[in-house]
Design a protein around this motif. Structure first.
Motif: not given
Lengths: 279, 209
Positions: B34-35, B37-38, B186-187, B190, B194
């Protein structure tokens, strides 16, 4: 990917892709590449496995739960023109699967419309449905049609289907059998399949990776760990570790045996380098 | 008899601990993915255990090695590069993403060749589990391999949120450490990335995408 290229997709890179970008970057932003990667591989599955996966993926459950299934054909981006007078243009569904299902076998067609960075819209569903009926009318073998929407919506699949089919009923006077799923729904269904066959596992793993490459991932958060009651009763491990403490003599022997090794199996340089890195 | 029962209970704990570690690692994989993916087109490049070796190859005996080697995600770095980056040539403006997992800060820096004994560690509830994100920005073209010529030979920034400048190889680094207890969903992952992206971009005077 092969089907996308053979069918004239991806002739040039999208403008959002900078010159010098990797193929991976171009590939991962392309709806057509995702569609081809996934459905090419779905077609490699034994038909009953493919059917089971589709049944598990799409909602509402309109696909009959059949054991006997044969995949007759897979077409990528067929150009349908039989209804162009009525619709005003040819239409091009993303994928059309023809299958024989049940006993006695009944031939059905699945129209699949895929979206990656755009939204599903009901007029497109209606046009493809009409075009399909016109195409199939020229051959009497297809006895049922289902419309499957994959990706391109944010609500629950059942809500989307209900909203769209009602719109199409009102505007186009058509009754269509439709179901929908997000790419993430497909990912989940793929990950939950438990096939015995090695080949099937490999194909499913490939589909999973293709979906991951396009940004669809399962995510299990660490928050879940705290909610797992089976792990909550670990005793005081620090006490247990003290009891099991390695005797220093044994450690010394082990260290010596390592140092004495003519071919070090431990990357000593890594240790010295990384000890420097990580204080 | 009592000892046997105690041993059985201890082995129950071992089984539970393995299962817990599996569940933890499974989730760590998701956090890492997930990281990345950012970031734009960030593909896996290399991974390396820290202070321990990777598990032995199939043909190598593991028994003269540390038992820690069989627990590689205790502490490891995972490196990612943009898909258009050449592995043996660092160009000005290109950058490498490092995700450094430290599952137990109670693990001491070991003296060379001496295997740390978990019984000596600071109690687990007084330690933390951390994920450090580090951006490695190439400041000048350099004909070096990103792992052997850059990552392996460059000091890490001593502190979070400060730019460390390396002259040779010519790289600027910026890192930030997150307590995994704050990356539970996940939030939160994210939001952390960010913020890291924005702060690292500003500090390194570039746009990390």
């Amino acid at each position: 990917m092969l089907s996308a290229i053979l069918n004239g997709k991806g002739r040039r890179l999208p403008e959002t892709i900078a010159a010098g970008s990797s193929l991976r970057a171009a590939f991962s932003k392309s709806e057509d590449m995702l569609t081809a990667s996934v459905f090419e591989r779905l077609a490699y599955l034994d038909a009953p496995v493919l059917w089971k996966l589709l049944v598990a993926t799409f909602a509402p459950r309109i696909l009959p739960d059949e054991q006997r299934v044969e995949l007759v054909s897979v077409e990528f981006w067929p150009m349908w023109s039989e209804a162009s007078n009525e619709i005003g243009k040819s239409v091009e569904p993303d994928v059309v699967l023809r299958l024989d299902v049940g006993d006695p076998a009944r031939r059905i067609a699945l129209i699949v419309e895929c979206k990656l960075d755009s939204f599903q819209y009901p007029d497109q569903w209606a046009q493809e449905w009409k075009a399909c009926q016109a195409e199939m009318a020229s051959s009497d073998e297809v006895q049922g049609t289902y419309f499957l929407a994959l990706g391109g919506f944010r609500e629950r699949p059942e809500q989307l289907v209900s909203r769209f089919t009602e719109f199409i009923r009102q505007k186009h006077a058509l009754e269509i059998k439709a179901a929908a799923a997000s790419w993430s729904d497909l990912l989940k269904a793929v990950s939950r399949m438990q096939p015995d066959c090695q080949r099937t596992r490999r194909v499913l793993a490939d589909i999973y990776l293709a979906l991951e490459l396009h940004g669809f991932r399962e995510f299990r958060g660490l928050n879940d760990l705290a909610a797992m009651p089976q792990f909550r009763s670990l005793r005081d491990l620090d006490d247990a570790l003290t009891r099991w403490k390695t005797p220093s003599q044994a450690r010394a022997v082990r260290d010596w045996s390592f140092l004495d090794s003519s071919v070090p199996n431990r990357p000593i340089t890594h240790h010295s380098i990384l000890a420097k890195h990580w204080k | 008899m009592t000892e046997n029962l105690e041993m059985q209970a201890a082995l129950v704990d071992v089984r539970k601990a393995y299962r817990l570690v599996w569940a933890y690692q499974r989730r760590l994989f998701d956090i890492v993915k997930a990281t990345t993916d950012e970031f734009e087109d960030m593909g896996f490049y290399y991974w390396q255990t820290i202070h321990t070796a990777r598990p032995a190859n199939s043909g190598s005996s593991p028994f003269s090695r540390w038992a820690w080697d069989m627990l590689p995600m205790r502490r490891a770095s995972f490196l990612f590069l943009n898909g258009s980056t050449e592995r043996n040539l660092a160009r000005k403006g290109q950058w490498m993403l490092e995700l450094h997992l430290n599952s137990d800060t109670g693990f001491p820096v070991p003296p060379i060749n001496s295997e740390p004994d978990a019984a000596d560690f600071t109690p687990a509830d007084q330690c933390s589990s951390e994920l450090t994100i580090c951006a490695w920005l190439c400041a000048e073209d350099a004909p070096c391999n990103w792992f052997h010529g850059v990552w392996s030979v460059t000091e890490w920034p001593e502190n979070d949120n400060e730019v460390y400048m390396s002259a040779k190889p010519p790289f600027h680094l910026f890192r930030r450490t997150f307590d995994l207890a704050g990356l539970g969903d996940r939030a939160s992952v994210h939001a952390a990335i960010v913020k890291f992206k924005a702060d690292a971009s500003a500090a390194l005077n570039t746009t990390l995408s």
